[in-house]
Design an enzyme around this catalytic site. Structure first.
Site, short mmCIF file in Angstrom:
data_model
loop_
_atom_site.label_atom_id
_atom_site.label_comp_id
_atom_site.label_asym_id
_atom_site.label_seq_id
_atom_site.Cartn_x
_atom_site.Cartn_y
_atom_site.Cartn_z
N PRO A 1 -23.41 -21.78 1.93
CA PRO A 1 -23.01 -22.88 2.56
C PRO A 1 -21.37 -22.98 2.00
CG PRO A 1 -25.14 -23.40 2.23
CD PRO A 1 -24.91 -22.30 1.47
N CYS A 2 -21.39 -23.20 0.70
CA CYS A 2 -20.07 -23.56 0.22
C CYS A 2 -18.80 -22.32 0.61
CB CYS A 2 -20.01 -23.41 -1.15
SG CYS A 2 -21.33 -24.84 -1.97
N LYS A 3 -19.35 -21.14 0.73
CA LYS A 3 -18.54 -19.94 1.02
C LYS A 3 -18.20 -20.24 2.78
CE LYS A 3 -20.54 -16.75 -2.11
NZ LYS A 3 -21.31 -15.49 -2.36
#
Length: 196
Positions: A102-104
């Site tokens: 999700p960060c990516k």
């Protein structure tokens, strides 16, 4: 097959921990507000004067927020950065890691968001938790990241901020008060709404 089962179990535990952390944080916020309301009811029983009304209003306003915890971390160039250095600006404080899916997904929108806000009184501080400096440097270079990345290799700042899932983002206002937080990847329209 065993690896998939182990990864699934880890993911389920991480989601449970994030949900539980959000519940604890929300419950503590509700308890704090109920104490404020109960104190307010007590004071209403007493005779009201303009000074007392003004004092009650100040208590209500200041207890609606949490003071952010100051911290000092190094950026990728080795420069020391303190949260308090940005007093007078809104701080979009994001906790992330290079391995986090999700960060990516969120990072391209953060890059666009940085372009939008670069002339405003807003700063993005992206605190990487747990990755080595070289790994973060490679990731930043590969993704053309244009905002400030800080290293929290021992996760000390993440612990101070009770980060239980990533990405987690906090909004700190110009006076250093923590006014909002969210867990999960945001798209750019959500980031715009978040800083309002």
């Amino acid at each position: 097959m065993k690896k998939k089962n182990i990864l699934t179990a880890i993911l389920v535990i991480a989601i449970f921990a994030a949900v539980y952390g959000m519940k604890v944080y929300t419950d503590s916020y509700k308890n704090k507000n109920s104490i404020v309301q109960s104190n307010k009811s007590e004071s209403e029983k007493n005779q009201s004067t303009p000074d007392k009304d003004k004092e009650e209003k100040q208590v209500q306003e200041t207890t609606d927020y949490y003071k952010s915890t100051d911290f000092t971390l190094k950026d990728l160039q080795g420069k020391t950065v303190k949260l308090s250095d940005f007093k007078g600006k809104k701080v979009f404080l994001n906790f992330w890691a290079t391995w986090c899916g999700p960060c990516k997904r969120e990072i391209p929108d953060m890059i666009k968001f940085q372009e939008e806000i670069k002339d405003d009184n807003i700063v993005i501080l992206a605190v990487n938790i747990g990755d080595s400096k070289s790994k973060v440097e490679d990731f930043v270079k590969k993704n053309n990241i244009n905002f400030t990345v800080l290293l929290d290799e021992k996760q000390q700042v993440a612990i101070k901020y009770n980060v239980s899932g990533i990405p987690t983002t906090y909004l700190i206002d110009e006076n250093g008060k923590l006014v909002k937080w969210t867990t999960g990847a945001m798209e750019i329209y959500m980031m715009r709404d978040f800083i309002k």
